[in-house]
Design an enzyme around this catalytic site. Sequence first.
Site, short mmCIF file in Angstrom:
data_model
loop_
_atom_site.label_atom_id
_atom_site.label_comp_id
_atom_site.label_asym_id
_atom_site.label_seq_id
_atom_site.Cartn_x
_atom_site.Cartn_y
_atom_site.Cartn_z
N ASP A 259 61.92 21.82 80.90
CA ASP A 259 62.85 21.74 79.77
C ASP A 259 63.58 23.07 79.58
OD1 ASP A 259 64.17 20.44 77.73
OD2 ASP A 259 62.70 20.98 76.21
N LEU B 184 63.98 29.12 60.41
CA LEU B 184 64.76 29.69 61.51
C LEU B 184 65.53 28.65 62.28
CD1 LEU B 184 62.14 32.21 63.00
CD2 LEU B 184 64.13 32.76 61.59
N GLY B 185 65.00 27.43 62.38
CA GLY B 185 65.66 26.39 63.15
C GLY B 185 64.78 25.17 63.28
N GLY C 146 63.58 22.02 66.32
CA GLY C 146 63.62 21.51 67.68
C GLY C 146 62.86 20.20 67.77
N GLY C 147 62.64 19.74 69.01
CA GLY C 147 61.94 18.48 69.20
C GLY C 147 60.51 18.52 68.70
N VAL D 66 60.85 25.53 62.66
CA VAL D 66 60.38 26.87 62.99
C VAL D 66 60.67 27.79 61.81
CG1 VAL D 66 60.48 28.79 64.61
CG2 VAL D 66 60.87 26.46 65.43
N LYS E 24 55.94 27.74 64.61
CA LYS E 24 56.49 26.44 65.01
C LYS E 24 55.55 25.36 64.47
CE LYS E 24 58.06 25.88 69.26
NZ LYS E 24 58.06 25.56 70.72
#
Length: 830
Positions: free
Chosen positions: A638, A519-520, A522-523, A527, A541
Amino acid sequence: MRRKAMSLHMGTNFLLVYYYLSKDTITINQTFEDGDLLTSQGNKFALGFFSPGNSKYKYLGIWYHNIPEQTVVWVANRNKPINGASGVLSIDQYGNLILRSNQNQKVPVWHTNITVEVTETCVAQLLDSGNLILIQGRSKRVVWQSFNQPTDTLLPGMRLGLNKKKGIYWFLTSWRSADDPGIGNFSLQVNTVGVPQFLLYRGTEYYWRITETLKVSEEVWNLSSVYNQDEIYASYNTVDASVIFRVVLDHSGTVKTLAWHEKVKKWKEFWSAPSSLCDKYGHCGTYGICYPDFSGRFECDCLPGYEPKSHKDWNIIRDASGGCVRKRLESSSVCGHGEGFVKVAHVKLPDTSTAVLGSTNVSPIDCEKECRRNCSCVAYAIMKETGCLTWYGELMDTVDNLKAGYDIHIRVDALELEIAQESNGFPVSKDMLAVLVVCVVSAWFVIIILFAYLWLKKKRRRVRNQWSERLLDAIGDAYYKDVLVKNEVEGSMNQLDIAFFNLSTILVATNNFSQANKLGEGGFGLVYKGQLFNGQEIAVKRLSKNSCQGIEEFKNEVILIAKLQHKNLVKLLGCCVQGDEAMLVYEYLPNKSLNSFIFDATKSAILDWRKRFDIIVGIARGILYIHQDSRLSIIHRDLKTSNILLDAEMNPKISDFGLARIFKGDQIQEKTKRIVGTFGYMSPEYSVFGKFSAKSDVFSFGVILLEIITGKKNNSYCQEDSFLTLIGHVWHLWRENRALEIIDSSLRESCPSDEVLRCIQIGLLCVQEDVMERPMMSTVVLMLNSDITLPFPKQPAFIFSDSSDSSSYLARKKSCYSVDDKTITEVVCR
């Protein structure tokens, strides 16, 4: 033949003379008028004319004869009172009791309407039970009785229910008021839909539901019930015949059980209902459970596997009438995929109009099998007196009942079943023994964790599984160090209401972390989309080994988000820690993140102004919840558009709490040496000095608000008119009354200019450089939802203007950034 007829005639006349001389009977040759009194043989009851309270009307009724306080138990002409005249009661040639007024003898005020054939002369008799009967002379066959037409009082021996074969319906109806015995708004009767039950109605609405768990002491009465193909009824008799006892439905809608106290000459109330919030039918809605002993907290909760349909109504308004829905809607159609049953002990069973009664000689295992084999079965219960009950519709009006009640088993999906098993280790119970077991197990668990923690500290270099070690280390710190404020952890992660998934389950769900399921990123790491075996879609995640975040952020997010429940916060379903893997499992949100829409030229058109405004308000409410309304006061640290996820209806949900911090109730600000977050969204006092507070999140919200309106990023803004940040450019246009020039081009044709300008002003108020000038989130929510006058914003932070150096620098780098070249303490990547 003539002698035989004469003998029969003389016998009948003798019988009539006998009844005529008796004080408890009325014969065909008698008239009973106002002022006369008919008393039962033992002087327990009397029949006569009376006027209740301050009423001027006359009624024919029955009351206790040997009690000084006139207590009427039955009324004949309830809805047809006699006004300004006396009444006359007699028996006609057909055997009926007829009540007439002296003013109009032709039209009866009331009559008995006998439906059986009468072949002999009838006599009316008042019994010591309070029952007025019509009997045929010699045969003494009862052709009518007042017990078959009760009013507001149930006496010993009377029935409440239904005789299907004879077409008799026994039910109570309240008086209209203390002065008017006419039929009121409330009725107590049997409901034969599904499994029969007794209900108190207000008009045609259910008001209160009686169950067998609501009893008066067995020392006072014996309650009996009959349930067969011909009759369904309940009745009672007093244990001591000398005790004068009655059940009454009063005009206020309260059912009372009363006994006469001879010494004080008053009625003593044993029990009454409905008497609490939980007595009101369906107070907590469908699939809800009500706790009468709520001790100041909200009395409603949801049954296992369900959650409030409207969190706002439950948490803010405290209105649970909307009820509960399944936590995972997809699971409602899943059958035969690992679902099971969770026991809820000692309850008033739900409304049985959607229930089916099985065999009386069935074991709990067979009852469970009966429910399990039908996908429409939502719950089952075993009643020793009745048998196996299974429900096939909505569960309504479940009430906790510690002193009595039955155990009900609620059908839940596999995930909920796993949560229940891992959190309890046994079915839900409120017995003191179960509480003791939990305490003992918890104490041993703490001791084991302590020794494991100390051992791992000592043997750290020899431990090969680094993630398992660091997780135990983090839990140990949460227990035994003052890293977080008091009550942050409230125990170990095992005490949190989340599921712990096996790695094999996650691998199957994500197709072994297939690239097609990605899906993507991140830091934290990658995911993936997944699907559990029960059909529920999830987002996984996965913590990357190369991530600049670690087990501390992982533990932080699990502990914090598991304690937060709000419609504008993403929902954490569970986690997985196994081998070198550490993963968080969330609800799947099909529309991904907000930044994928507002910064995309094609997708941005999907979000019109009304939807964008709703997203702004939703984000604000979510932040307000974590700042002020949740059990823990939390600073997110954040907030950014990529951490705002959108569900299927484009409702916003705040995610990623790995960097969040808990604040004490009186804490205003905290300082850190380790600055974390994302440039462009960090407030100046935080990015430069490491100081953060609730106003830091307010600053981030202001940036997000301006990005939603303009469709432009603050941290990579590049404009020909020399402003290096979106904030600077908006501030410049605002001061020149040209702020509408900066809004997203897809909005210019449809958005209301006044509302957009108001939102821009709120955004500028949130990003003011002076932290004290920024509003709190409660004020922001008020500004967004009302027309209060807004203050004029002061200079925001990061309004870097043009300089030759900066321009040449940007030209050389061929990109734009939201920060200058100053050095800050320690920047942690995202």
